[in-house]
Design an enzyme around this catalytic site. Structure first.
Site, mmCIF file in Angstrom:
data_model
loop_
_atom_site.group_PDB
_atom_site.id
_atom_site.type_symbol
_atom_site.label_atom_id
_atom_site.label_comp_id
_atom_site.label_asym_id
_atom_site.label_seq_id
_atom_site.Cartn_x
_atom_site.Cartn_y
_atom_site.Cartn_z
ATOM 1 C CG HIS A 45 -1.855 -1.144 1.291
ATOM 2 N ND1 HIS A 45 -1.460 -2.409 1.692
ATOM 3 C CD2 HIS A 45 -3.176 -1.238 0.985
ATOM 4 C CE1 HIS A 45 -2.500 -3.219 1.646
ATOM 5 N NE2 HIS A 45 -3.537 -2.541 1.225
ATOM 6 C CG LEU A 135 -8.908 -1.402 8.107
ATOM 7 C CD1 LEU A 135 -9.587 -1.081 6.789
ATOM 8 C CD2 LEU A 135 -7.856 -0.355 8.440
ATOM 9 C CG ASP A 177 -11.799 7.283 4.015
ATOM 10 O OD1 ASP A 177 -12.425 8.190 4.592
ATOM 11 O OD2 ASP A 177 -11.033 7.497 3.068
ATOM 12 N N GLY A 178 -11.435 3.302 6.219
ATOM 13 C CA GLY A 178 -11.845 1.963 6.622
ATOM 14 C C GLY A 178 -12.012 1.829 8.122
ATOM 15 C CG HIS A 283 -6.065 1.625 -0.938
ATOM 16 N ND1 HIS A 283 -6.371 2.424 0.142
ATOM 17 C CD2 HIS A 283 -6.124 0.352 -0.484
ATOM 18 C CE1 HIS A 283 -6.606 1.652 1.201
ATOM 19 N NE2 HIS A 283 -6.458 0.393 0.841
ATOM 20 C CD GLU A 441 -22.031 -7.253 24.245
ATOM 21 O OE1 GLU A 441 -22.874 -7.541 25.105
ATOM 22 O OE2 GLU A 441 -22.274 -6.546 23.240
#
Length: 472
Positions: A45, A135, A177-178, A283, A441
């Site tokens: 990336h 992520l 963003d993720g 990306h 949780e």
């Protein structure tokens, strides 16, 4: 405004007066190294590491209180790269700042046995505070680190004014963003707002690009407004090259002590790759030899040379080692003064740092007579927690809105939270001991991980067995 005009505006360099030509060259070196490393291995990336080069460089060279020669110094700021797929964002800064990585390690990116795996790994690469990649987990666990920092202060130095204690430090996060799209960050960010964690500063890399290109296909809400609704202090900085704006935003964030800070940084992924920046192709894949060469020409590097690092550039950035040693020495003076004034607390601090339990702690464990009816495990657990509360002050925890069922509250313990979180049933104190996660949780699991990784306290959490499967 056309796309070209927008990109031009968002990539205009804005730097402080003391930003030197060497700083400019170092930032551009980061971009070239990111492009070269991914090109060499053939996967990875590059785009985010290129566009975040000014931010990451600013953090490691001008903002973070860290000592590369002593990466586990307890007074350090913590940095969490929640966007773990962009591991080069961290690795290149660890190399430049002198944490132990060398150019050969960057050349070995994503290869077996290297110190630079595809995602940062804790206990594997010096300077990595936690393993990230899935992520959302980094940001959620960073909330736990911020909570742990406050609890640590409460154990050792609660009387000192804010910002004057050797236990005061900040938790910095870079999120993508993720990360923002993952549900666990929504849960944890909501808790952070309720907890008023003024020691947590999150940078949101708002580049509007993911593997599937434009994030508009899946992400439409006003993220900054969402974080304002969570109770965060929110700022927006236009342009990843706006170092002046980044530094001002950090100063503003530090000044707000009763809210976590969210800084949305609008960047252009892959800048300055002429054909692929601001696209999904920047990306998660190599840019290609032609595009990498073009990046080098734009930045004034030799297109025929790979992994070019000028001697004066690395000498300049490695001064971070000297600065870090000086910061740690200044902190040590403050810590020693605290230790002399608080011998009992210093003894507790030493025990926790050594990960030791006090002598005879097991004598406080309760026991139950043999009874055909038995005793419910949740009751036995609750009785045990309460029995250990005095002998193990480092122990703290709670439940995801199940305390009355699973008995996760120590008898007589205040709740951890700002005083305005108190209810008719629960007393709240910023340095309290009982954690309330609400029905969250997933965040509970990540926050407990962050607390444990920050140290030196020992957290616990409780839920029903089937929910623990759900948490995983």
């Amino acid at each position: 405004m056309t796309i070209t005009e927008e990109v031009s505006g968002l990539t205009r360099r804005q730097v402080p007066d003391d930003w030197s030509d060497l700083d400019i060259r170092a930032v551009d070196t980061v971009r070239v190294l990111a492009a070269d490393a991914v090109q060499k291995v053939g996967n990875g990336h590059p785009g985010t590491a290129m566009s975040l080069a000014p931010l990451a460089y600013t953090l490691f060279q001008r903002v973070l209180r860290q000592d590369p020669s002593e990466a586990h110094w307890p007074g350090r700021d913590r940095f969490v790269l929640s966007a773990g797929h962009s591991s080069l964002t961290l690795y290149i800064q660890l190399y430049l700042a002198g944490f132990g990585l060398e150019l050969e390690d960057l050349q070995a990116l994503r290869t077996w046995g290297s110190l630079t795996p595809g995602h940062p790994e804790y206990h594997h690469t010096k300077g990595v505070e936690m393993t990230t990649g899935p992520l959302g987990q980094g940001l959620a666990s960073a909330v736990g680190m911020a909570m742990a920092a406050r609890r640590e202060r409460g154990l050792f130095d609660r009387e000192s004014a804010q910002g004057t204690s050797p236990f005061d430090h900040f938790i910095y996060v870079i999120a993508s963003d993720g990360d923002i799209e993952e549900g666990v960050t929504s849960e944890a960010s909501s808790i952070a707002g309720r907890q008023q964690l003024g020691n947590l500063i999150v940078f949101y890399d708002d580049n509007e690009i993911s593997i599937e290109d434009d994030t508009n296909i899946a992400l439409a809400e006003d993220v900054a407004a969402r974080y304002e609704a969570y109770g965060w202090h929110v700022q927006q900085v236009e342009g990843g090259e706006n170092v002046t704006g980044i530094l001002a935003a950090i100063d503003n964030a530090k000044a707000v002590t009763d809210k976590p800070s969210f800084i949305a940084l609008r960047t252009i992924i892959g800048y300055p790759a002429p054909k692929l920046m601001n696209t999904g192709k920047a990306h998660g894949s190599a840019l290609g030899a032609e595009e990498v060469a073009a990046v080098k020409e734009i930045l004034g590097f030799d297109p025929a040379e790979s992994f070019q690092v000028d001697a004066d550039t690395i000498a300049h950035t490695r001064k971070a080692v000297e600065r870090g040693t000086e910061m740690r020495a200044a902190w040590q003076v403050e810590f020693d003064a605290w230790a002399d004034a608080n011998p009992d607390r210093k003894a507790l601090s030493d025990r926790l740092a050594a990960r030791e339990l006090p002598q005879g702690w097991e004598q406080e464990l309760p026991s139950w007579p043999v009874d055909p009816k038995g005793v419910a495990t949740r009751k036995a657990s609750g009785d045990t927690l309460s029995a250990l509360s005095e002998v193990l002050p480092e122990l703290w925890g709670g439940s995801a809105d199940l305390a009355e069922s699973n008995n996760t509250t120590m008898a007589g313990a205040d709740s951890f939270g700002p005083t305005d979180a108190a209810t008719a049933h629960w007393d709240a104190h910023p340095y309290g001991r009982t954690l309330h996660f609400g029905i969250r949780e997933h965040a509970m699991g990540s926050i407990l991980t962050g607390i444990a990784m920050h140290g030196p306290t020992r957290p616990y959490g409780g839920t029903f067995l089937v929910f623990s499967d759900y948490m995983r």
